[in-house]
Design a protein around this motif. Sequence first.
Motif, PDB file in Angstrom:
ATOM      1  N   MET A   1       0.841  -1.184   0.000  1.00 27.32           N
ATOM      2  CA  MET A   1       0.000   0.000   0.000  1.00 27.32           C
ATOM      3  C   MET A   1       0.891   1.255   0.000  1.00 27.32           C
ATOM      4  O   MET A   1       0.623   2.195  -0.745  1.00 27.32           O
ATOM      5  CB  MET A   1      -0.905   0.004   1.235  1.00 27.32           C
ATOM      6  N   ALA A  40      -9.817  -0.795   6.242  1.00 33.95           N
ATOM      7  CA  ALA A  40      -9.431  -0.439   4.875  1.00 33.95           C
ATOM      8  C   ALA A  40     -10.342  -1.120   3.860  1.00 33.95           C
ATOM      9  O   ALA A  40     -10.541  -2.325   3.908  1.00 33.95           O
ATOM     10  CB  ALA A  40      -7.980  -0.826   4.611  1.00 33.95           C
ATOM     11  N   GLU A  44      -7.940   1.046  -1.781  1.00 30.79           N
ATOM     12  CA  GLU A  44      -7.272   1.777  -0.707  1.00 30.79           C
ATOM     13  C   GLU A  44      -6.966   3.227  -1.042  1.00 30.79           C
ATOM     14  O   GLU A  44      -6.963   4.081  -0.162  1.00 30.79           O
ATOM     15  CB  GLU A  44      -5.975   1.068  -0.325  1.00 30.79           C
ATOM     16  N   TRP A  47      -9.468   5.886  -0.034  1.00 21.31           N
ATOM     17  CA  TRP A  47      -9.521   5.891   1.425  1.00 21.31           C
ATOM     18  C   TRP A  47      -8.330   6.685   1.975  1.00 21.31           C
ATOM     19  O   TRP A  47      -8.490   7.523   2.864  1.00 21.31           O
ATOM     20  CB  TRP A  47      -9.516   4.446   1.921  1.00 21.31           C
TER      21      TRP A  47
END
Length: 166
Positions: A1, A40, A44, A47
């Motif tokens: 991520m 999450a 992602e 977000w």
Amino acid sequence: MYDESYQRLLGYALGYLNRPSAEEIVSETFLVAWRRLGDAPSRELPWLFGIARNLIRERYRADRRLRDLCAELGNAPATDVAGDIAEDVVERATALRALAELGDDDRELLTLLAWHGLTNSEAAAVLRCSTATLLVRVHRARRRLRAAMAPANTSRPLSRLSQEIS
């Protein structure tokens, strides 16, 4: 991520803050994301943009409170204005001036789409609205941007930024 999102989040934060502050916001974004990793969603990036957006807003509110307090005490700090290397480029200056004339909501919406490369659904998730609502807002924001960029002489074409957003 982190590897996939860091540069895009930093670019977003740099649109609002100087580099050290933007890097701090991105770090805080990943700290919040780590703490809420169980929350999450599968997508992602929107977000993370939403977390960064909230942290930037908190930073602005804190800075405003500090300026108000300093002004009340009679020693308001000088504001730092970083120069832009591309100020000599007329097209960029025109686009930035027109973008600055827009309201904060319009400016954020257009930069999320044009500069940060989010899709309509991702931008809607960041702004916490439906995609349909976002599309209406985009239409209105684009119209206001075109009006702000309208040259005094209509024979001059609109800049590349306006065409990209359109």
